[in-house]
Design a protein around this motif. Structure first.
Motif, PDB file in Angstrom:
ATOM      1  N   THR A 267      49.241  97.468  37.040  1.00 23.36           N
ATOM      2  CA  THR A 267      48.675  98.344  38.060  1.00 23.36           C
ATOM      3  C   THR A 267      48.836  97.599  39.373  1.00 23.36           C
ATOM      4  N   LEU A 268      49.334  98.298  40.392  1.00 22.31           N
ATOM      5  CA  LEU A 268      49.576  97.693  41.701  1.00 22.31           C
ATOM      6  C   LEU A 268      48.514  98.139  42.686  1.00 22.31           C
ATOM      7  N   GLU A 269      47.780  97.172  43.247  1.00 27.41           N
ATOM      8  CA  GLU A 269      46.709  97.454  44.195  1.00 27.41           C
ATOM      9  C   GLU A 269      46.841  96.595  45.438  1.00 27.41           C
ATOM     10  N   PRO A 270      47.294  97.171  46.537  1.00 29.40           N
ATOM     11  CA  PRO A 270      47.225  96.406  47.785  1.00 29.40           C
ATOM     12  C   PRO A 270      45.745  96.244  48.163  1.00 29.40           C
ATOM     13  N   VAL A 271      45.373  95.092  48.700  1.00 26.38           N
ATOM     14  CA  VAL A 271      43.982  94.843  49.063  1.00 26.38           C
ATOM     15  C   VAL A 271      43.915  94.347  50.504  1.00 26.38           C
ATOM     16  N   ALA A 272      42.755  94.529  51.123  1.00 24.02           N
ATOM     17  CA  ALA A 272      42.579  94.154  52.525  1.00 24.02           C
ATOM     18  C   ALA A 272      42.687  92.641  52.720  1.00 24.02           C
TER      19      ALA A 272
END
Length: 161
Positions: free
Chosen positions: A122-127
């Motif tokens: 699962t790909l999650e860009p984060v701040a």
């Protein structure tokens, strides 16, 4: 031939979820811990599981979904065995995190906030990942990888089955 309610066996879902429902039966203010237990059991918040708890615990399904969609830690779709988090913070952005993110997307074949069909990633860009000194940074599960270049990404991803 139709089975009567008395002879019908419990579904696999009911068998998995009934112990959770029993822990919260008759209690108030249980939505968040209930959802946490559900997600721990199933890996995500499945609509049929919400319907089960709504009936079992006499809580409106809309209330359960409302809480599940409000908090970012709850997921309404299955997630991969490995969670890839690519930092999009200022230090990482300045040092090329967008190229890292594009490389990950190309290699695993999904867009942001999606999961591969085989449930591997699962790909999650984060701040921000809080590792600005290592920018650009990505995490896979609990492992941090820093000072990345796009050509490093495939070798890192290959380590995760």
């Amino acid at each position: 031939m139709t089975m009567s309610v008395a002879t019908r066996t419990r579904s696999d879902l009911e068998t998995r979820l009934l112990p959770i429902a029993d822990r919260y039966r008759g209690r108030k203010g249980i939505t968040i811990p209930l959802l946490a237990d559900l997600q721990r059991e199933m890996g995500f918040i499945a609509p049929d599981a919400v319907d089960f708890f709504a009936k079992e615990l006499d809580i409106p399904a809309a209330e359960i979904f409302g809480v599940a969609t409000f908090y970012a830690q709850f997921h309404l779709k299955p997630r991969g065995r490995h969670i890839i988090r690519v930092c999009r913070g200022t230090a990482c952005h300045v040092r090329g995190s967008l190229k890292i993110l594009e490389s990950v997307k190309e290699i695993v074949g999904v867009e942001e906030n999606q999961t591969t069909e085989d449930l591997r990633f699962t790909l999650e860009p984060v701040a921000c990942l809080g590792a600005c000194g290592l920018a650009p940074v990505m995490m896979i599960d609990t492992q941090t990888f820093g000072r990345l270049t796009p050509d490093m990404v495939k070798g890192i991803l290959d380590r995760f089955e």
